[in-house]
Design a protein around this motif. Structure first.
Motif, short mmCIF file in Angstrom:
data_model
loop_
_atom_site.label_atom_id
_atom_site.label_comp_id
_atom_site.label_asym_id
_atom_site.label_seq_id
_atom_site.Cartn_x
_atom_site.Cartn_y
_atom_site.Cartn_z
N THR A 1 0.83 -1.21 0.00
CA THR A 1 0.00 0.00 0.00
C THR A 1 0.86 1.25 0.00
OG1 THR A 1 -1.80 -1.13 1.16
CG2 THR A 1 -1.76 1.28 1.26
N LYS A 2 1.91 1.26 0.80
CA LYS A 2 2.79 2.43 0.84
C LYS A 2 3.47 2.66 -0.50
CE LYS A 2 6.40 4.79 3.46
NZ LYS A 2 6.94 5.41 2.24
N ILE A 3 3.86 1.57 -1.17
CA ILE A 3 4.49 1.71 -2.48
C ILE A 3 3.54 2.40 -3.45
CG2 ILE A 3 5.29 0.42 -4.52
CD1 ILE A 3 6.46 -1.66 -2.56
N LEU A 4 2.26 2.00 -3.43
CA LEU A 4 1.28 2.60 -4.35
C LEU A 4 0.93 4.03 -3.95
CD1 LEU A 4 -1.19 -0.33 -5.14
CD2 LEU A 4 0.92 0.34 -6.30
N VAL A 5 0.81 4.29 -2.67
CA VAL A 5 0.53 5.66 -2.22
C VAL A 5 1.66 6.59 -2.63
CG1 VAL A 5 0.31 7.14 -0.18
CG2 VAL A 5 -0.97 4.99 -0.31
N ASP A 6 2.89 6.14 -2.46
CA ASP A 6 4.04 6.95 -2.88
C ASP A 6 4.03 7.18 -4.39
OD1 ASP A 6 4.90 7.08 -0.28
OD2 ASP A 6 6.49 5.59 -0.51
N ALA A 7 3.63 6.15 -5.15
CA ALA A 7 3.56 6.29 -6.61
C ALA A 7 2.51 7.32 -7.00
CB ALA A 7 3.25 4.94 -7.25
N VAL A 8 1.35 7.28 -6.35
CA VAL A 8 0.29 8.25 -6.61
C VAL A 8 0.79 9.66 -6.35
CG1 VAL A 8 -1.92 9.14 -5.73
CG2 VAL A 8 -1.65 6.70 -6.20
N GLN A 9 1.45 9.87 -5.24
CA GLN A 9 1.97 11.19 -4.90
C GLN A 9 2.99 11.67 -5.94
OE1 GLN A 9 0.99 13.23 -2.37
NE2 GLN A 9 -0.57 11.72 -1.82
N ASP A 10 3.84 10.76 -6.38
CA ASP A 10 4.88 11.12 -7.35
C ASP A 10 4.26 11.48 -8.71
OD1 ASP A 10 7.90 11.18 -7.32
OD2 ASP A 10 7.57 10.03 -9.16
N LEU A 11 3.28 10.69 -9.14
CA LEU A 11 2.63 10.96 -10.43
C LEU A 11 1.85 12.27 -10.38
CD1 LEU A 11 1.33 7.35 -11.22
CD2 LEU A 11 3.19 8.56 -12.39
N ALA A 12 1.12 12.49 -9.31
CA ALA A 12 0.36 13.74 -9.18
C ALA A 12 1.30 14.94 -9.13
CB ALA A 12 -0.51 13.69 -7.92
N LEU A 13 2.43 14.78 -8.45
CA LEU A 13 3.39 15.88 -8.35
C LEU A 13 3.93 16.27 -9.71
CD1 LEU A 13 4.92 17.74 -6.39
CD2 LEU A 13 6.69 15.96 -6.25
N SER A 14 4.15 15.29 -10.58
CA SER A 14 4.68 15.61 -11.92
C SER A 14 3.66 16.41 -12.72
CB SER A 14 5.08 14.33 -12.66
OG SER A 14 3.96 13.55 -13.01
#
Length: 362
Positions: A267-280
């Motif tokens: 879950t943390k891996i996916l949450v971090d991915a969401v944050q990174d994609l949204a940030l871009s």
């Protein structure tokens, strides 16, 4: 385009294949010649051949695709320039053959290819294309993200695109033609929201759990079973035997499954991915001012790539949109109805129509 699975979906186009006929000389709507659109990614390369539609404000529905071909990677950073050129030439030739057309009927080519990150990259590919096509053929070379944006806006360059497949990138255009990008620098430089980034973090978590540096996780059994391995120790040999980005990114569904089973590491891996994609996306929107002065302006966000597909309970794409809209409520997500290769072809068509209009007024 860089997906972690085969996910072209319903292209909402009609492919017409006619053997032994030259579409440049018949009455199927392509009497003025054809256009080639190419989407060249790290995982695969797709080329479509479409007719030159009459100049108008509306495109025909369904959109006519005369021929379509698929080949392997055409990113010169991944396979080298010679292999990339061979792949691109092969896929164009096959699409023309399937359409019943030939090289002489081509009026324009738009190549959207990953690895085009600088004007020198564009010029190198343009020089190669000029060796293949006559001087009258209009040639356009863009990053594959531009073709993906065009697939959601039907050939118009405005708004932002987020691609999250094997790799990831955010790319945008303002109405005045300014452009900006974020991410897209590859896994070594930190595209952690990509399929590769997600899966690489999962593999790392399995190794860390195995040697005592990290918490135990469902990812261990899930990934070992998917790869038919018996021990985390075997992951090292598997990974380095063929460290291709797409091969590793193919493990993303296993990470999603573990997150759906409430595994905290996944879950943390996916949450971090969401944050990174949204940030871009946010970085591109702010640099171009797409949201307007009040931050509430409307702009499209085209969502492309297997990582963003809404086919699981843990919906990465939905979470990314939610994160973007918290800051920019005017962001309008678009799931393209045509694939990026068609977007590239529509870009070429729009460029041709614009040049034709300008020539008429000059």
């Amino acid at each position: 385009m860089n997906n972690y699975g085969e996910s072209n979906g319903d292209l909402n186009v009609h492919e017409k294949q006619v053997e032994g006929r030259d579409h440049g000389e018949n009455g199927d709507g392509s009497g003025n010649g054809v256009i080639l659109g190419i989407d060249g990614g790290t995982t695969s390369t797709v080329c479509v051949c479409i007719p030159i539609f009459p100049s108008s404000n509306t495109l025909p529905k369904p959109l006519l695709v005369l021929g379509r071909a698929v080949s392997g990677c055409s990113n010169h950073n991944s396979v080298g320039e010679t292999a990339a050129r061979d792949t691109l030439e092969e896929v164009m030739a096959e699409a023309l053959s399937k359409s019943g057309s030939n090289w002489s009927t081509v009026h324009a080519v738009c190549l959207g290819v990953s690895g085009v990150n600088h004007p020198t990259d564009q010029e190198r590919i343009l020089n190669w294309l000029r060796e293949i096509f006559p001087s009258h053929v209009k040639l356009y070379v863009q990053n594959d993200a531009v073709a993906a944006l065009a697939s959601g806006t039907m050939g118009k360059l405005h708004g932002c695109v987020l691609i999250a497949g094997t790799g990831c990138i955010s790319y945008g255009f303002a109405e005045d033609g300014r452009e900006a990008r974020a991410s897209g620098a590859g896994p070594v430089l930190g595209d952690w929201g990509s399929g590769y980034g997600i899966a690489a973090k999962a593999l790392t978590a399995v190794i860390r759990a195995h040697d005592g540096r990290g918490p135990q996780t469902l990812l261990t059994n899930k990934i070992l079973k998917a790869l038919c391995l018996s021990s985390p120790d075997e992951l090292i040999g598997w990974t380095y035997a063929d460290p291709s980005w797409a091969r590793i990114a193919a493990l993303v569904p296993e990470v999603v499954s573990c997150a759906e089973a409430c595994d905290q590491v996944a879950t943390k891996i996916l949450v971090d991915a969401v944050q990174d994609l949204a940030l871009s996306v946010k970085a591109v929107v702010q640099r171009l001012g797409l949201c307007g002065e009040d931050g509430n302006g409307f702009f499209p966000v085209v969502m492309v790539g297997g990582v963003l597909e809404a086919n699981r309970t843990w919906d990465i794409g939905k979470e990314v949109v939610k994160c973007i809209q918290e800051q920019f409520p005017g962001a309008h997500p678009i799931r393209p109805q045509v694939e990026p290769a068609v977007g590239a072809a529509l870009l070429a068509w729009n460029f041709l129509m614009k040049e034709s209009t300008e020539n008429c007024h000059s």
